[in-house]
Design a protein around this motif. Structure first.
Motif: not given
Length: 174
Positions: A6-9, A28-33, A41-48, A52-55
């Motif tokens: 789940l990718v919040p606004g 079982e759904y997970r927030w990312a972030p 802060v878009l760069k922080d959201r993209v990194a989070a 999550a995708v890479s784990e």
């Protein structure tokens, strides 16, 4: 098995928001972030999202609302990972918007075709995006466009808590 992220606004979804409802109905759904609230802060959201995708090598379906759609598209422009599909719900038109944090990425929405199946849900009465802009996003990203009608920003303020159509769209993505 498919993971659901789940990718919040921009803000923290209210308890009655459809995205929060998905999280509660599907533990079982997970927030990312995890919904952090403003400032965005878009760069922080993209990194989070990337973390999550890479784990896991297990494929993921991304479920994004509003600025979370911009996070998703920004992530896909610079990263790859096991993503099966994305549901992008009412992405805001923000080209030219200056970030709150000067160290953040410039907010220029990537316009390349996304490398996974994408469904974009558009509103005819969204305060942040015209229907023509939604159509252009869908065309640029290679997304299937779903016309949700007169639903505002498809958020709590527009009267959306439970959203059965959203659940159906998520199930179709995997």
């Amino acid at each position: 098995m498919t993971r659901h992220l789940l990718v919040p606004g921009r803000g923290i979804p209210r308890p009655e928001h459809w995205l929060r409802g998905l999280a509660e109905a599907h533990p079982e759904y997970r927030w990312a972030p995890e919904p952090p609230g403003p400032p965005l802060v878009l760069k922080d959201r993209v990194a989070a999202l990337h973390a999550a995708v890479s784990e896991s090598a297990e494929p993921a379906v991304l479920i994004a609302h509003s600025a979370g759609c911009i996070t998703t598209v920004g992530w896909a422009a610079d990263h790859a990972g096991p993503v099966r599909g994305a549901l992008l719900v009412t992405p805001p038109y923000i080209d030219g918007f200056e970030p709150d944090d000067p160290s953040d990425l410039p907010w220029r929405v990537p316009r390349r075709r996304l490398p996974f199946r994408t469904v974009l849900v558009a509103s005819r009465t969204d305060p942040y995006t015209t229907f023509a802009q939604f159509e252009q996003f869908a065309d640029d990203w290679g997304a299937e466009l779903v016309d949700a009608g007169d639903v505002g920003h498809l958020d709590s303020a527009s009267g959306f808590g439970p959203w059965p159509e959203g659940e159906r769209l998520v199930s179709e993505l995997g």
